[in-house]
Design a protein around this motif. Structure first.
Motif, mmCIF file in Angstrom:
data_model
loop_
_atom_site.group_PDB
_atom_site.id
_atom_site.type_symbol
_atom_site.label_atom_id
_atom_site.label_comp_id
_atom_site.label_asym_id
_atom_site.label_seq_id
_atom_site.Cartn_x
_atom_site.Cartn_y
_atom_site.Cartn_z
ATOM 1 N N LEU A 1 0.900 -1.160 0.000
ATOM 2 C CA LEU A 1 0.000 0.000 0.000
ATOM 3 C C LEU A 1 0.935 1.206 0.000
ATOM 4 C CD1 LEU A 1 -2.513 -1.141 2.794
ATOM 5 C CD2 LEU A 1 -2.634 -1.588 0.337
ATOM 6 N N GLY A 2 1.363 1.623 -1.166
ATOM 7 C CA GLY A 2 2.430 2.617 -1.251
ATOM 8 C C GLY A 2 3.622 2.107 -0.461
ATOM 9 N N SER A 3 4.295 3.014 0.265
ATOM 10 C CA SER A 3 5.408 2.553 1.105
ATOM 11 C C SER A 3 4.975 2.513 2.569
ATOM 12 C CB SER A 3 6.601 3.487 0.925
ATOM 13 O OG SER A 3 6.190 4.804 1.274
ATOM 14 N N GLU A 4 3.646 2.706 2.799
ATOM 15 C CA GLU A 4 3.117 2.880 4.159
ATOM 16 C C GLU A 4 2.828 1.566 4.869
ATOM 17 O OE1 GLU A 4 1.821 6.242 5.230
ATOM 18 O OE2 GLU A 4 3.369 6.558 3.690
ATOM 19 N N ALA A 5 2.395 0.573 4.096
ATOM 20 C CA ALA A 5 1.861 -0.636 4.713
ATOM 21 C C ALA A 5 1.799 -1.752 3.675
ATOM 22 C CB ALA A 5 0.458 -0.353 5.250
ATOM 23 N N ARG A 6 1.502 -2.964 4.158
ATOM 24 C CA ARG A 6 1.332 -4.084 3.235
ATOM 25 C C ARG A 6 0.143 -4.942 3.644
ATOM 26 N NH1 ARG A 6 7.613 -5.707 3.422
ATOM 27 N NH2 ARG A 6 8.331 -4.267 1.805
ATOM 28 N N LEU A 7 -0.544 -5.501 2.655
ATOM 29 C CA LEU A 7 -1.538 -6.538 2.896
ATOM 30 C C LEU A 7 -0.886 -7.869 2.536
ATOM 31 C CD1 LEU A 7 -4.782 -5.048 1.296
ATOM 32 C CD2 LEU A 7 -3.954 -4.843 3.657
ATOM 33 N N VAL A 8 -1.232 -8.899 3.297
ATOM 34 C CA VAL A 8 -0.593 -10.192 3.091
ATOM 35 C C VAL A 8 -1.664 -11.272 2.972
ATOM 36 C CG1 VAL A 8 1.065 -11.823 4.035
ATOM 37 C CG2 VAL A 8 1.377 -9.370 4.429
ATOM 38 N N ASP A 9 -1.742 -11.884 1.800
ATOM 39 C CA ASP A 9 -2.733 -12.935 1.526
ATOM 40 C C ASP A 9 -2.086 -14.276 1.849
ATOM 41 O OD1 ASP A 9 -4.976 -14.256 0.616
ATOM 42 O OD2 ASP A 9 -4.615 -13.848 -1.518
ATOM 43 N N LEU A 10 -2.642 -14.958 2.860
ATOM 44 C CA LEU A 10 -2.070 -16.242 3.267
ATOM 45 C C LEU A 10 -2.797 -17.381 2.568
ATOM 46 C CD1 LEU A 10 -1.816 -15.621 7.127
ATOM 47 C CD2 LEU A 10 0.005 -15.424 5.415
ATOM 48 N N PRO A 11 -2.091 -18.465 2.294
ATOM 49 C CA PRO A 11 -2.791 -19.622 1.730
ATOM 50 C C PRO A 11 -3.789 -20.161 2.752
ATOM 51 C CG PRO A 11 -0.402 -20.031 1.899
ATOM 52 C CD PRO A 11 -0.671 -18.716 2.554
ATOM 53 N N GLY A 12 -4.894 -20.708 2.276
ATOM 54 C CA GLY A 12 -5.923 -21.220 3.180
ATOM 55 C C GLY A 12 -5.503 -22.512 3.842
ATOM 56 N N TYR A 13 -6.067 -22.781 5.019
ATOM 57 C CA TYR A 13 -5.736 -24.034 5.690
ATOM 58 C C TYR A 13 -6.923 -24.990 5.623
ATOM 59 C CZ TYR A 13 -8.186 -21.545 9.381
ATOM 60 O OH TYR A 13 -9.101 -20.824 10.078
ATOM 61 N N GLY A 14 -6.635 -26.247 5.903
ATOM 62 C CA GLY A 14 -7.706 -27.225 6.029
ATOM 63 C C GLY A 14 -8.230 -27.761 4.725
ATOM 64 N N TYR A 15 -7.457 -27.638 3.665
ATOM 65 C CA TYR A 15 -7.920 -28.213 2.414
ATOM 66 C C TYR A 15 -7.421 -29.652 2.328
ATOM 67 C CZ TYR A 15 -8.593 -29.040 -2.521
ATOM 68 O OH TYR A 15 -8.967 -29.582 -3.713
ATOM 69 N N ALA A 16 -8.356 -30.597 2.478
ATOM 70 C CA ALA A 16 -7.987 -32.001 2.673
ATOM 71 C C ALA A 16 -7.337 -32.617 1.438
ATOM 72 C CB ALA A 16 -9.222 -32.798 3.063
ATOM 73 N N ARG A 17 -7.641 -32.079 0.268
ATOM 74 C CA ARG A 17 -7.227 -32.807 -0.933
ATOM 75 C C ARG A 17 -5.795 -32.560 -1.366
ATOM 76 N NH1 ARG A 17 -11.395 -32.740 -5.588
ATOM 77 N NH2 ARG A 17 -13.086 -32.038 -4.260
ATOM 78 N N VAL A 18 -5.115 -31.616 -0.739
ATOM 79 C CA VAL A 18 -3.702 -31.474 -1.094
ATOM 80 C C VAL A 18 -2.910 -32.540 -0.329
ATOM 81 C CG1 VAL A 18 -3.870 -29.007 -1.569
ATOM 82 C CG2 VAL A 18 -3.155 -29.759 0.688
#
Ligand code: GTP
Ligand code: MG
Length: 198
Positions: A68-85
């Motif tokens: 978010l410019g140089s002010e901040a960041r958003l961080v998308d985490l992989p989801g948990y609990g997906y049985a098929r992987v």
């Protein structure tokens, strides 16, 4: 222009060693696979295809950083609990997300998404326990799938069970988007204050 609407993809990490060096304050998005984390980032940023979304659970397999410019960041985490992987991939997930959530000093807070139709699954509760010390906002995602009465009852029930703010949220109808955006901007403003002027 709001801070969140400046979001731009910065980097992906598949392994703990690939995590970006710590910089500005970060807000991470965590929750079960397919719950709508990437969609929520897009809705908050006001962009359609910033974060990749999919009908197939397990879409996001890396930790994705958005500046978010140089002010901040958003961080998308992989989801948990997906049985098929595979088991090895799940172990890798735990290591990657665990390494991130345990070690990140710049983490200003975590947005925890739960499906409004079935919140507080054992995996959700485990994540909340794990994040006990962290600042949290719980989003009850896909709220558009519930009636108004169901929304109200779910909001009351979950609010009584978790510490921190709880909001009904829908990336489709944009319910809760403004409320969530305001809260996250408050978190970031406070994080910047603590850090002091640069
Ligand atoms: P992973 O990356 O696999 O962990 O999933 P995710 O949590 O990032 O979910 P994603 O945003 O990819 O969305 C998963 C599916 O749910 C997609 O088909 C989205 O279109 C749908 N979806 C996301 N948010 C909403 C919502 O608010 N309402 C409805 N009805 N569908 C949604
Ligand atoms: Mg995703």
């Amino acid at each position: 222009m709001s801070l969140l609407s400046q979001a731009q993809f910065r980097a992906s990490a598949a392994l703990p060693a690939d995590l970006l060096p710590e910089g500005p304050p970060e807000i991470a998005f965590a929750g079960r696979s397919n719950v709508g984390k990437s969609s929520a980032i897009n809705a908050l940023a006001g962009r359609r295809r910033l974060a990749r979304t999919s009908k197939t659970p397990g879409r996001t397999q890396t930790i994705n950083f958005y500046d978010l410019g140089s002010e901040a960041r958003l961080v998308d985490l992989p989801g948990y609990g997906y049985a098929r992987v595979s088991r090895s991939l799940r172990a890798q997930w735990g290591e990657l997300v665990g390494a991130y959530l345990r070690s990140r000093a710049v983490l200003a807070g975590v947005v925890v998404l739960m499906d409004a139709r079935h919140p507080m699954t054992p995996l959700d509760v485990q994540l909340l326990d794990w994040l006990a010390g962290a600042r949290k906002l719980v989003l009850l995602s896909k709220a558009d799938k519930l009636t108004k009465a169901e929304q109200k009852a779910t909001l009351q029930r979950v609010s009584s069970l978790v510490e921190g703010d709880v909001c009904l949220f829908s990336s489709v109808t944009r319910q809760g988007v403004e409320e969530c955006r305001d809260l996250l901007e408050q978190w970031l403003a406070q994080a910047a204050e603590i850090k002091g002027p640069r």
